[in-house]
Each structure stands twice: as C-alpha cells, then as structure tokens.
Design a protein around this motif. Structure first.
Motif, PDB file in Angstrom:
ATOM      1  N   ALA A  70       0.833  -1.206   0.000  1.00  0.00           N
ATOM      2  CA  ALA A  70       0.000   0.000   0.000  1.00  0.00           C
ATOM      3  C   ALA A  70       0.870   1.260   0.000  1.00  0.00           C
ATOM      4  O   ALA A  70       0.583   2.216  -0.730  1.00  0.00           O
ATOM      5  CB  ALA A  70      -0.954  -0.013   1.190  1.00  0.00           C
ATOM      6  N   ALA A  71       1.940   1.265   0.782  1.00  0.00           N
ATOM      7  CA  ALA A  71       2.851   2.413   0.783  1.00  0.00           C
ATOM      8  C   ALA A  71       3.519   2.563  -0.577  1.00  0.00           C
ATOM      9  O   ALA A  71       3.631   3.673  -1.109  1.00  0.00           O
ATOM     10  CB  ALA A  71       3.906   2.261   1.885  1.00  0.00           C
ATOM     11  N   GLU A  78      -5.975   2.749   2.051  1.00  0.00           N
ATOM     12  CA  GLU A  78      -5.722   1.356   2.418  1.00  0.00           C
ATOM     13  C   GLU A  78      -4.597   1.266   3.447  1.00  0.00           C
ATOM     14  O   GLU A  78      -4.680   0.504   4.406  1.00  0.00           O
ATOM     15  CB  GLU A  78      -5.337   0.525   1.188  1.00  0.00           C
ATOM     16  CG  GLU A  78      -6.480   0.179   0.294  1.00  0.00           C
ATOM     17  CD  GLU A  78      -7.466  -0.780   0.945  1.00  0.00           C
ATOM     18  OE1 GLU A  78      -7.048  -1.840   1.448  1.00  0.00           O
ATOM     19  OE2 GLU A  78      -8.661  -0.449   0.944  1.00  0.00           O
ATOM     20  N   PHE A  79      -3.550   2.043   3.239  1.00  0.00           N
ATOM     21  CA  PHE A  79      -2.417   2.022   4.167  1.00  0.00           C
ATOM     22  C   PHE A  79      -2.887   2.351   5.580  1.00  0.00           C
ATOM     23  O   PHE A  79      -2.574   1.642   6.539  1.00  0.00           O
ATOM     24  CB  PHE A  79      -1.330   3.009   3.709  1.00  0.00           C
ATOM     25  CG  PHE A  79      -0.158   3.059   4.638  1.00  0.00           C
ATOM     26  CD1 PHE A  79       0.841   2.107   4.555  1.00  0.00           C
ATOM     27  CD2 PHE A  79      -0.065   4.044   5.609  1.00  0.00           C
ATOM     28  CE1 PHE A  79       1.928   2.141   5.432  1.00  0.00           C
ATOM     29  CE2 PHE A  79       1.006   4.087   6.482  1.00  0.00           C
ATOM     30  CZ  PHE A  79       2.010   3.134   6.389  1.00  0.00           C
ATOM     31  N   ARG A  80      -3.659   3.429   5.719  1.00  0.00           N
ATOM     32  CA  ARG A  80      -4.098   3.871   7.038  1.00  0.00           C
ATOM     33  C   ARG A  80      -4.939   2.809   7.748  1.00  0.00           C
ATOM     34  O   ARG A  80      -4.724   2.528   8.929  1.00  0.00           O
ATOM     35  CB  ARG A  80      -4.877   5.174   6.931  1.00  0.00           C
ATOM     36  CG  ARG A  80      -4.006   6.369   6.536  1.00  0.00           C
ATOM     37  CD  ARG A  80      -4.847   7.629   6.373  1.00  0.00           C
ATOM     38  NE  ARG A  80      -5.434   8.027   7.646  1.00  0.00           N
ATOM     39  CZ  ARG A  80      -4.822   8.781   8.568  1.00  0.00           C
ATOM     40  NH1 ARG A  80      -3.604   9.220   8.342  1.00  0.00           N
ATOM     41  NH2 ARG A  80      -5.425   9.090   9.697  1.00  0.00           N
ATOM     42  N   ILE A  81      -5.879   2.202   7.031  1.00  0.00           N
ATOM     43  CA  ILE A  81      -6.699   1.195   7.716  1.00  0.00           C
ATOM     44  C   ILE A  81      -5.867  -0.040   8.053  1.00  0.00           C
ATOM     45  O   ILE A  81      -6.112  -0.691   9.061  1.00  0.00           O
ATOM     46  CB  ILE A  81      -7.978   0.814   6.935  1.00  0.00           C
ATOM     47  CG1 ILE A  81      -7.673   0.165   5.607  1.00  0.00           C
ATOM     48  CG2 ILE A  81      -8.900   1.997   6.787  1.00  0.00           C
ATOM     49  CD1 ILE A  81      -8.893  -0.390   4.890  1.00  0.00           C
ATOM     50  N   PHE A 116       5.433   7.236   6.708  1.00  0.00           N
ATOM     51  CA  PHE A 116       5.729   7.576   8.105  1.00  0.00           C
ATOM     52  C   PHE A 116       4.751   8.629   8.618  1.00  0.00           C
ATOM     53  O   PHE A 116       4.251   8.532   9.742  1.00  0.00           O
ATOM     54  CB  PHE A 116       7.172   8.082   8.254  1.00  0.00           C
ATOM     55  CG  PHE A 116       8.170   7.004   8.538  1.00  0.00           C
ATOM     56  CD1 PHE A 116       8.327   6.500   9.824  1.00  0.00           C
ATOM     57  CD2 PHE A 116       8.959   6.486   7.527  1.00  0.00           C
ATOM     58  CE1 PHE A 116       9.247   5.506  10.098  1.00  0.00           C
ATOM     59  CE2 PHE A 116       9.880   5.483   7.782  1.00  0.00           C
ATOM     60  CZ  PHE A 116      10.024   4.993   9.071  1.00  0.00           C
ATOM     61  N   LYS A 117       4.444   9.630   7.788  1.00  0.00           N
ATOM     62  CA  LYS A 117       3.496  10.676   8.198  1.00  0.00           C
ATOM     63  C   LYS A 117       2.103  10.095   8.403  1.00  0.00           C
ATOM     64  O   LYS A 117       1.428  10.419   9.389  1.00  0.00           O
ATOM     65  CB  LYS A 117       3.458  11.779   7.151  1.00  0.00           C
ATOM     66  CG  LYS A 117       4.731  12.591   7.090  1.00  0.00           C
ATOM     67  CD  LYS A 117       4.695  13.592   5.949  1.00  0.00           C
ATOM     68  CE  LYS A 117       6.052  14.271   5.829  1.00  0.00           C
ATOM     69  NZ  LYS A 117       6.156  15.081   4.616  1.00  0.00           N
ATOM     70  N   GLU A 118       1.662   9.239   7.493  1.00  0.00           N
ATOM     71  CA  GLU A 118       0.335   8.631   7.615  1.00  0.00           C
ATOM     72  C   GLU A 118       0.251   7.731   8.851  1.00  0.00           C
ATOM     73  O   GLU A 118      -0.738   7.762   9.588  1.00  0.00           O
ATOM     74  CB  GLU A 118      -0.012   7.834   6.353  1.00  0.00           C
ATOM     75  CG  GLU A 118      -0.196   8.678   5.108  1.00  0.00           C
ATOM     76  CD  GLU A 118      -1.444   9.538   5.119  1.00  0.00           C
ATOM     77  OE1 GLU A 118      -2.390   9.242   5.882  1.00  0.00           O
ATOM     78  OE2 GLU A 118      -1.483  10.511   4.354  1.00  0.00           O
TER      79      GLU A 118
END
Length: 133
Positions: A70-71, A78-81, A116-118
C-alpha cells in the motif's frame, strides 16, 4: 473444495472484523449501495476469506506485506486502515517502522516518507480514541 459463497462471505467478514476492528467494518458496511454492494461482497469473500485465511502465512506477516504494498502504491486510504490492522495483528510501532524503512529501499524514499506521516497520524488518532475511553 471451496466453501459456498455465503460461508466464504461470513468467514471473510469474521476475518475483516478481527483485522480492521468492528467499528471500521460497521462504518464501511453502512455505506453499502446497489452500486457497490456486489463489490463489497466480492472483496469480503475473495480478499478477506480466500486470501487472508489461507494457511501459508500468519496474519501478522500478511499485514507486513499489505503495508509495504500500500505504501509502495501510494494507496494511503488502504495504508491507514491497515496500520490499525497491523497493530491488531500483533505488529508494534517499531515493527511498522521497520517495514517502512525496508519499503524506502525498494519502493523509494518519497513513498516511505509519506507512509511515516500517515502512520504517525493513525497512531495519534488511536491515542486520542483511547483518551476518550
């Protein structure tokens, strides 16, 4: 032999809830429409059951793969979830940091920098939610 679609859906939904958490799945499910309903059923059966429930890798390792992909793709929703899912699957924040360090080498520094920020934003949300409890 593959189970019938109703069984695959039910088992996929169980996995989806275990990984992403009931509140997220409830919110996502509340947005079902005639347009996206078949799609949601498909991904629940196929991704959350047929793939996530395969015996070849534990969920923890599957989370590592999803975070890296995802990254790499810049699929930030998607990455966040899946940051939350990774924590639910036993990864620590340090484990997630290591996944992102590895991702930087193979997918690029800009992708990892944003990841990293997310991830930090998700961690802050989780802390705020815990403070409310």
């Amino acid at each position: 032999m593959m189970a019938d679609d109703k069984t695959r859906y039910a088992e996929g939904m169980t996995t989806r809830r275990a990984v992403l958490g009931g509140p997220y799945v409830d919110k996502a499910s509340s947005g079902l429409t005639d347009f996206n309903g078949e799609w949601q059923e498909f991904i629940t059966r196929t991704a959350w059951n047929d793939i996530w429930n395969r015996p070849g890798l534990p969920r923890r390792e599957r989370s590592i793969i999803v975070l890296a992909i995802a990254a790499s793709l810049g699929a930030w929703g998607e990455f966040r979830i899946h940051v939350r899912g990774a924590l639910n699957n036993g990864l620590s924040r340090d484990d997630i940091k290591e996944v992102l360090m590895q991702t930087a080498i193979y997918a690029g520094v800009p992708a990892a920098n944003h990841a990293f920020k997310e991830a930090a934003s998700v961690f802050a949300e989780i802390e705020a939610e815990a403070a409310k409890s």
